[in-house]
Design a protein around this motif. Structure first.
Motif, PDB file in Angstrom:
ATOM      1  N   THR A   1       0.836  -1.206   0.000  1.00 16.56           N
ATOM      2  CA  THR A   1       0.000   0.000   0.000  1.00 16.56           C
ATOM      3  C   THR A   1       0.863   1.244   0.000  1.00 16.56           C
ATOM      4  O   THR A   1       0.567   2.239  -0.675  1.00 16.56           O
TER       5      THR A   1
ATOM      6  N   LEU B   1      -8.014   1.514  -1.816  1.00 17.56           N
ATOM      7  CA  LEU B   1      -7.067   0.884  -2.734  1.00 17.56           C
ATOM      8  C   LEU B   1      -7.716   0.604  -4.086  1.00 17.56           C
ATOM      9  O   LEU B   1      -7.095   0.765  -5.143  1.00 17.56           O
TER      10      LEU B   1
ATOM     11  N   LEU C   1      -3.618   7.166   1.121  1.00 21.44           N
ATOM     12  CA  LEU C   1      -3.147   5.781   1.179  1.00 21.44           C
ATOM     13  C   LEU C   1      -1.938   5.635   2.090  1.00 21.44           C
ATOM     14  O   LEU C   1      -1.756   4.587   2.716  1.00 21.44           O
TER      15      LEU C   1
END
Length: 250
Positions: free
Chosen positions: A45, A128, A214
């Motif tokens: 991520t 995501l 993120l």
């Protein structure tokens, strides 16, 4: 046979299948293995966040806003969006909603810890899957009749990611399929009705801002700091609006 929205339908299917397989596998994994999976997801991520955030240096964005403005636009979007999200108490409301959904599906208990795990899985997977150039450009291409190549690639990536996330976070990841359906479906419809939703500079600003959100998710996955990412979500709406404001005033 192809139809408008096929790319989103395929993406939703791969998330559901990947998430379902992940839940089946996850229950058979020891805790230390699930922790390693979570750490790996955090690192990936972080990588994807970096790839998104680097768009702030794009020549297209700099050409539209000026050399120093893109960073300020991203900063302003995060600040304004986070203030709005904090005042609306989005993070807290997400946790309450998670508790309601958990009770409805009868999974995972209703403790604070389980609700937090549900929200983290739902929010992490949704961000995501829904933030990034493939989401926006792929959905617009689908709506404009240009094919689903981008969304097909994204579907494969999301399916594997859903498997990994669901093995750790459980049913919350499955509900990210709803986020995919709503976000990509809306963008596809906008592509059909309007031809395009956002100019490229606006997309790049949104992508860079989403990349920093993120980063917050990655820090939570790596257990470095519990950043209230839910409160930052309005920044994704503020970014293109602030970009347009700068373009008009420049």
């Amino acid at each position: 046979m192809t139809f408008v929205g096929l790319g989103t339908a395929l993406n939703v299917l791969t998330v559901l299948v990947g998430g379902g397989l992940g839940m089946l596998v996850g229950g058979r994994l020891p805790e230390r293995t699930r922790d390693v999976v979570t750490d790996s997801l955090g690192l990936v991520t972080l990588l994807m966040a970096g790839l998104s955030t680097v768009e702030v240096t794009s020549p297209v964005l700099r050409g539209a806003l000026g050399s120093g403005a893109p960073v300020l636009v991203v900063l302003g979007s995060l600040l304004v969006g986070s203030i709005i999200g904090s005042l609306l108490r989005i993070e807290e409301r997400l946790e309450r909603l998670a508790g309601t959904v958990q009770r409805a599906v009868g999974r995972g208990g209703t403790s604070h810890e389980s609700r937090e795990r549900f929200v983290e899985g739902w929010l992490t997977a949704s961000l995501l899957f829904c933030v990034g150039p493939l989401t926006i450009l792929g959905s617009l291409d689908d709506g404009l009749g240009r094919g689903i190549d981008k969304l097909a690639l994204k579907s494969v990536l999301d399916g594997f990611a859903a498997l990994a996330f669901a093995s750790t976070f459980g049913v919350g990841v499955l509900f990210s399929a709803v986020s995919v359906l709503v976000v990509q479906g809306a963008l596809t419809l906008a592509g059909v009705l309007l031809g395009s939703v956002l100019p490229e500079p606006h997309i790049l600003a949104l992508t860079a801002t989403g990349g920093l959100v993120l980063v917050g998710i990655a820090l939570r996955l790596l257990r470095i700091r519990e950043i209230p990412v839910g409160d930052m979500l309005p920044a994704l709406l503020v970014a293109p609006l602030l970009t347009q404001l700068v373009v008009v005033l420049r």
